[in-house]
Design an enzyme around this catalytic site. Sequence first.
Site, mmCIF file in Angstrom:
data_model
loop_
_atom_site.group_PDB
_atom_site.id
_atom_site.type_symbol
_atom_site.label_atom_id
_atom_site.label_comp_id
_atom_site.label_asym_id
_atom_site.label_seq_id
_atom_site.Cartn_x
_atom_site.Cartn_y
_atom_site.Cartn_z
ATOM 1 N N GLU A 74 -19.520 4.959 -12.991
ATOM 2 C CA GLU A 74 -18.309 5.443 -12.320
ATOM 3 C C GLU A 74 -17.031 4.917 -12.952
ATOM 4 O O GLU A 74 -15.961 5.525 -12.834
ATOM 5 C CB GLU A 74 -18.347 5.083 -10.828
ATOM 6 C CG GLU A 74 -18.170 3.612 -10.502
ATOM 7 C CD GLU A 74 -19.460 2.796 -10.519
ATOM 8 O OE1 GLU A 74 -19.464 1.677 -9.960
ATOM 9 O OE2 GLU A 74 -20.453 3.280 -11.104
ATOM 10 N N GLN B 234 17.390 0.126 1.879
ATOM 11 C CA GLN B 234 18.600 -0.602 1.498
ATOM 12 C C GLN B 234 18.343 -2.110 1.475
ATOM 13 O O GLN B 234 18.768 -2.810 0.542
ATOM 14 C CB GLN B 234 19.734 -0.289 2.481
ATOM 15 C CG GLN B 234 20.226 1.149 2.429
ATOM 16 C CD GLN B 234 21.290 1.412 3.479
ATOM 17 O OE1 GLN B 234 22.208 0.606 3.657
ATOM 18 N NE2 GLN B 234 21.175 2.524 4.184
ATOM 19 N N HIS C 168 -22.472 0.546 -14.454
ATOM 20 C CA HIS C 168 -21.570 1.230 -13.523
ATOM 21 C C HIS C 168 -20.929 2.428 -14.218
ATOM 22 O O HIS C 168 -19.794 2.332 -14.724
ATOM 23 C CB HIS C 168 -20.502 0.256 -13.019
ATOM 24 C CG HIS C 168 -21.021 -0.776 -12.084
ATOM 25 N ND1 HIS C 168 -21.076 -0.588 -10.724
ATOM 26 C CD2 HIS C 168 -21.553 -2.005 -12.325
ATOM 27 C CE1 HIS C 168 -21.604 -1.662 -10.152
ATOM 28 N NE2 HIS C 168 -21.907 -2.530 -11.100
ATOM 29 N N SER D 266 0.810 -1.224 0.000
ATOM 30 C CA SER D 266 0.000 0.000 0.000
ATOM 31 C C SER D 266 0.839 1.269 0.000
ATOM 32 O O SER D 266 0.452 2.282 0.582
ATOM 33 C CB SER D 266 -0.966 0.014 1.197
ATOM 34 O OG SER D 266 -1.814 -1.106 1.172
ATOM 35 N N CYS E 46 -26.620 -0.096 -10.167
ATOM 36 C CA CYS E 46 -26.714 -1.562 -10.145
ATOM 37 C C CYS E 46 -27.714 -2.007 -9.069
ATOM 38 O O CYS E 46 -28.912 -1.823 -9.242
ATOM 39 C CB CYS E 46 -25.336 -2.178 -9.960
ATOM 40 S SG CYS E 46 -25.240 -3.908 -10.477
ATOM 41 N N MET F 11 -30.148 0.665 -8.217
ATOM 42 C CA MET F 11 -31.303 0.793 -9.107
ATOM 43 C C MET F 11 -32.348 -0.252 -8.766
ATOM 44 O O MET F 11 -33.549 0.040 -8.681
ATOM 45 C CB MET F 11 -30.874 0.635 -10.560
ATOM 46 C CG MET F 11 -32.048 0.431 -11.526
ATOM 47 S SD MET F 11 -31.526 0.151 -13.226
ATOM 48 C CE MET F 11 -32.976 -0.643 -13.920
#
Length: 547
Positions: A521, A191, A519, A14, A380, A383
Amino acid sequence: MARYIFITGGVVSSLGKGLASAALGALLQARGYTVRLRKLDPYLNVDPGTMSPFEHGEVFVTDDGAETDLDLGHYERFTGVSARMTDSISSGRIYSNVLEKERRGDYLGKTIQVIPHVTNEIKDFLRIGEDEVDFMLCEIGGTVGDIEGLPFFEAIRQFIHERPRGECILMHLTLLPYLAASGELKTKPTQHSVKELQSIGLAPDVLVCRSEHPIPDREREKIALFCNVRQDAVIPAYDLKSIYEAPLAYHRAGLDQAVLDAFGIAPAPRPNLDRWEDVMDRLDNAEGEVRVAVVGKYTQLEDAYKSIAEALTHGGMANRVRVRAEWIDSTLFEKQDPAAWLENYDAILVPGGFGERGTEGKIKAAQFAREKGVPYLGICLGMQMAVIESARHLAGIEGAGSEEFDHEKGEKRFVPVVYHLKEWVQGNHKVRRKATDAKGGTMRLGAYTAQLAAGSRVAEVYGGTVIEERHRHRYEVDIQYRDQLEKCGLTFSGMSPDGKLPEIVEVQGHPWFIGVQFHPELKSKPFSPHPLFADFVRAAKDSGRLV
């Protein structure tokens, strides 16, 4: 032939390899080069499609129907290059391919081994489309030293060795931890990480060092000396206010120049960063704020809705407002009145999900938005819950629900206004599915065309009546209830080309209430906000002015 940049990580996970890769891709584009980005994931799942969102965050879906890692979303948002099925691979897929070939007899009786068979499969994957772009950026998931990643690192070592000198470089991300007790940044983890990389035959050309504190020149000199890289190839990476500052921040730190120097490209084309300066101007100089309640099932992990969070930000950029998305667990509304939670928001968004848990809360959120005139976007499952809400409270269909929940429970309890999709048209052929099919890769996946009703709100939003959006679902609103629902004011304003599958619903007479089966987005970008999100935020902005 493409030049290859391999991006690896060390010390901890991460660190932001995906973001660094995406930002580098954007910077190379700004200099006039073409790029493609890929993700190599060492986990043994064939793809992340069957993983819980709590395990792996959202699943990003490509136009050609691949379920991939969320980092491919970063790649698309930063470069505008649509990802493909061939841009994501896992150990599971690699081993599956090798074993399928072994069963077919393709190896002519050879003993199957990691070297050369697995590593050759990885190298074949790396070569796909290498003549299409100037730079191929390949990110390897996890950290150096992970046992699952060893075949990938070995394949990369072989790949670099087999290519002409100067066609491949390695960029390594590490962490410089700060010890408050001694007031020092420690370089030893970096390192050791580089030493681990060198032990398997790989040497970094560029080091990107994450740090919460400024990195003094003497520390950069030390890192360069002990890690055998040039000092100007030790790139500091600090925390940013927004991920969209990354291209400008990495350019100021010299990342793109260090990469081009490593390839020996001189003189390098000057970058045109106007696009990213405009993005940051819209973020930094927002003219107000809107609050959006995201009522979902996986709100404990924001990465589960990563693309939605970013698309809302893009919608804010389009309207020069700041969007404050606040995540509310839908299970709360199964025991509490949603009004107390939702009445102070400018808009409500209900995202997708799987399973029955929390769905009654989503239905109550849709009901609140419909009755109170609050802008609502259902995606999705969002809805489907809006349709169920209208079926129950407007059309009088008592017990309206989804067949998905009956399948999960193992008993029939609902009138299935949402049913298991058994057949649909994909391209020039029909796809057939059973509820008992294996789960992986069996949904309606990828880009499909929808026809919008002329004069509908969505046709106005999109500026046309034919759209193409990405899907990921196996349950669908049943068209047989269309007439009942439309008489009550829920219009089916978007349909599949054959008229059998509802794609979009909207509530007549409502300021802004739209549910979409796809979708949206997944296709939104900071420099090209998705029209649905741009108009949803505009409606939220107008709603806030009315209060």
